[in-house]
Write an enzyme that holds these catalytic residues in place. Structure first.
Site, PDB file in Angstrom:
ATOM      1  N   ASP A  39      11.515  -8.422 -18.553  1.00 17.21           N
ATOM      2  CA  ASP A  39      10.490  -8.018 -17.585  1.00 17.21           C
ATOM      3  C   ASP A  39      11.116  -7.987 -16.194  1.00 17.21           C
ATOM      4  OD1 ASP A  39       8.057  -7.182 -16.686  1.00 17.21           O
ATOM      5  OD2 ASP A  39       6.935  -8.941 -17.341  1.00 17.21           O
ATOM      6  N   ASP A  40      10.450  -7.257 -15.284  1.00 16.60           N
ATOM      7  CA  ASP A  40      11.005  -7.149 -13.932  1.00 16.60           C
ATOM      8  C   ASP A  40      10.951  -8.472 -13.190  1.00 16.60           C
ATOM      9  OD1 ASP A  40       8.261  -7.115 -12.486  1.00 16.60           O
ATOM     10  OD2 ASP A  40       8.115  -5.487 -13.929  1.00 16.60           O
TER      11      ASP A  40
ATOM     12  N   CYS B 252       0.841  -1.188   0.000  1.00 14.62           N
ATOM     13  CA  CYS B 252       0.000   0.000   0.000  1.00 14.62           C
ATOM     14  C   CYS B 252       0.878   1.240   0.000  1.00 14.62           C
ATOM     15  CB  CYS B 252      -0.918   0.017   1.228  1.00 14.62           C
ATOM     16  SG  CYS B 252      -2.040  -1.398   1.341  1.00 14.62           S
TER      17      CYS B 252
END
EC number: 2.4.2.14
Length: 533
Positions: free
Chosen positions: A383-384, A2
């Site tokens: 890609d990560d 978050c």
């Protein structure tokens, strides 16, 4: 995962809400499921607006104007294994004692134990499945035990010392006490990030706490630092005694509640989650991703052999988080770098979308191809990370549809074979595409001609500094900083199953149904007019 933010302005006549609102925009990448802001007026009244959706969807100008006061906190929710209910939008509020609100980033691995304690001993009602509400009620219980009419910074630190003794997990929190001030604290292992900054004004110093430094630099907070593991900072609103003593503006108090245990930041912040222009625990996210690309280049050159340049015609990043690493990889290996995937910037990050089916559909909505960059070429797509394989399958298929001869996929992260227990809803083991598989088997599963993973040691070396020597890497190894029992992992899986079942109803027939109205106290979703005090 978050995004959290807290703000205390030196001028009591200024409004904190506009800056909190803009700050949440800068942290939107950390959570797209729900957003919320709570402010406090000068006489202690709390004003709240929160709901499901992104920042632009939750807050109207009418609602923002009603969030009055010079201090407040904001939250962006990323859907973890808990419920997807509208009622779990943060910050959470309890009226006793003193009027408390809290926003939380992370996960508690002893949640069931805390829930039993609150029910059987503390006799506090918990209304949701959120760990954040548990934390808030534990904090409220410890403050209540002090049995004081008014509290000060020492009381807050004492209560938090007992909170630390009770809770276990990875967490960073911001909280506000009505009429008194805001605070922020971090778990004793430093798993989740939190930074504090100050800004000089004619009335004194403004203070802001946030998940990432990018928010602070955006608003001119030139002096900032990371909250240390196990540390709490409390920013008290200026009172009459301060003025008589010659102090101007809010007062900052800091205390090391617990000694730092291991200092193991979550390495996935650097791999994927954080913005590249942020600095977390003294390490530039951008620099760490450059390092990842350079390390991965050497692995690829070794894998393909001396004639690797004849086997790879182009290095292609999956936007956005893999761009930095892909560019460094291409430069190190002296290979052409091509932006062959075009991103629709109005689609959210597919990794943090709630539900596998939604992620799959969103990949095609999010990415389009430049066919000429694929046609009759051997391409290395970077890609990560590769988590469930949802995005990977789709982009490999898109490359083949555009005429690519061979499609190789390189991951800046090692094989993800275990769940994440500190607030990132990766998946259960059985849903992770690398679980129980070799690289060749993963390649076959996503229809690629080859898959190359970063080694764990290279990833660690990419992020190590003089201060950062250890990281939370449980998703790669199954060894978690705080430990995680089999019972907890089963509990996590059960919560995720229940959550997915609820989401299937929420997104039936590809339409998102309107969530029930939040009827929390002072929620500005209504047209009620409030006194501006």
């Amino acid at each position: 995962m978050c995004g959290i933010l807290a703000l205390m302005l030196a001028d009591p006549h200024q409004q904190a809400c506009p800056e909190i609102y803009e700050g949440l925009y800068s942290l939107q990448h950390r959570g797209q499921d729900a957003a919320g802001i709570v402010t406090a007026g000068n006489k202690g009244r709390l004003y709240q607006c929160k709901g499901s959706g992104m920042v632009a969807d939750v807050f109207s100008q009418h609602q923002l104007r009603q969030l009055v006061g010079s201090m407040g906190i904001g939250h962006l929710r990323y859907p973890t294994a808990g419920s997807c209910a509208h009622s779990e939008a943060q910050p959470f509020y309890v009226n006793s004692p003193y009027g408390l609100v809290l926003g939380h980033n992370g996960n508690l691995i002893n949640g069931p134990e805390l829930r039993r304690f609150l029910d059987t001993e503390a006799h506090r009602h918990v209304n949701t499945g959120s760990d954040s509400e548990l934390l808030l009620n534990i904090f409220a219980y410890e403050l209540q035990r002090l049995d004081k009419f008014r509290i000060n910074e020492n009381d807050i630190f004492e209560a938090l010392r007992n909170v630390y003794d009770r809770v276990n997990g990875g967490y960073a929190c911001v909280a506000m006490i009505a009429g008194l001030g805001v605070l922020g604290f971090r778990d004793p292992n430093g798993i989740r990030p939190l930074v504090i900054g100050e800004r000089d004004t004619p009335e004194g110093k403004d203070y802001m706490l946030a998940s990432e430094s990018v928010v602070l630099t955006q608003f001119g907070y030139r002096t900032f630092r990371d909250i240390r593991p196990g540390e709490c900072v409390f920013i008290r609103r200026s009172n009459r005694e301060d003025i008589l003593a010659g102090f101007r503006g809010p007062r900052l108090f800091s205390r090391q509640i617990l000694p730092c245990l291991r200092f193991t930041p979550d390495i996935f912040e650097y791999v994927y989650f954080a913005r590249p222009d942020s600095v977390i625990d003294g390490l530039s996210v951008y620099q760490s991703r450059l390092n990842m690309g350079e390390k991965l280049a050497h692995t690829i050159m070794k894998r393909f052999g001396p004639d690797y340049m004849e086997k790879i015609d182009a290095v292609i990043p999956v936007p956005d988080s893999a761009r930095t690493s892909a560019l460094a990889l291409a430069q190190t290996a002296q290979l052409p770098y091509v932006e062959a995937f075009i991103k629709n910037r109005y689609i959210g990050r597919t990794f943090i979308m709630p539900g596998q089916q939604i992620r799959r559909k969103s990949v095609r909505r999010k990415l389009n191809v430049q066919p000429q960059e694929f046609f009759d070429k051997n391409v290395l797509i970077v890609d990560d990370s590769i988590v469930r394989g949802t995005t990977s399958r789709e982009i490999v298929q898109m490359a083949r549809e555009s005429g690519a001869k061979n499609v190789y996929l390189a991951s800046c992260a090692p094989m993800i074979t275990h769940p994440h227990v500190y607030g990132i809803d990766l998946a259960d083991c059985k849903d992770l595409i690398a679980y129980g598989k070799t690289e060749d088997e993963v390649a076959e599963a996503i229809s690629a001609d080859g898959v190359i993973y970063q080694t764990l040691e290279d990833l660690l070396d990419s992020c190590r500094t003089a201060e950062l020597t250890e990281f939370e890497v449980g998703l790669f190894t199954g060894e978690y900083t705080t430990g995680a029992s089999k019972e907890y992992l089963v509990h996590l899986e059960q919560m995720r199953i229940a959550n997915n079942r609820a989401r299937k109803h929420s997104f039936a027939e590809d339409e998102e149904r309107e969530a029930p109205e939040d009827i929390s106290l002072h929620n500005t979703h209504s047209d009620v007019t409030f006194d501006f005090v």
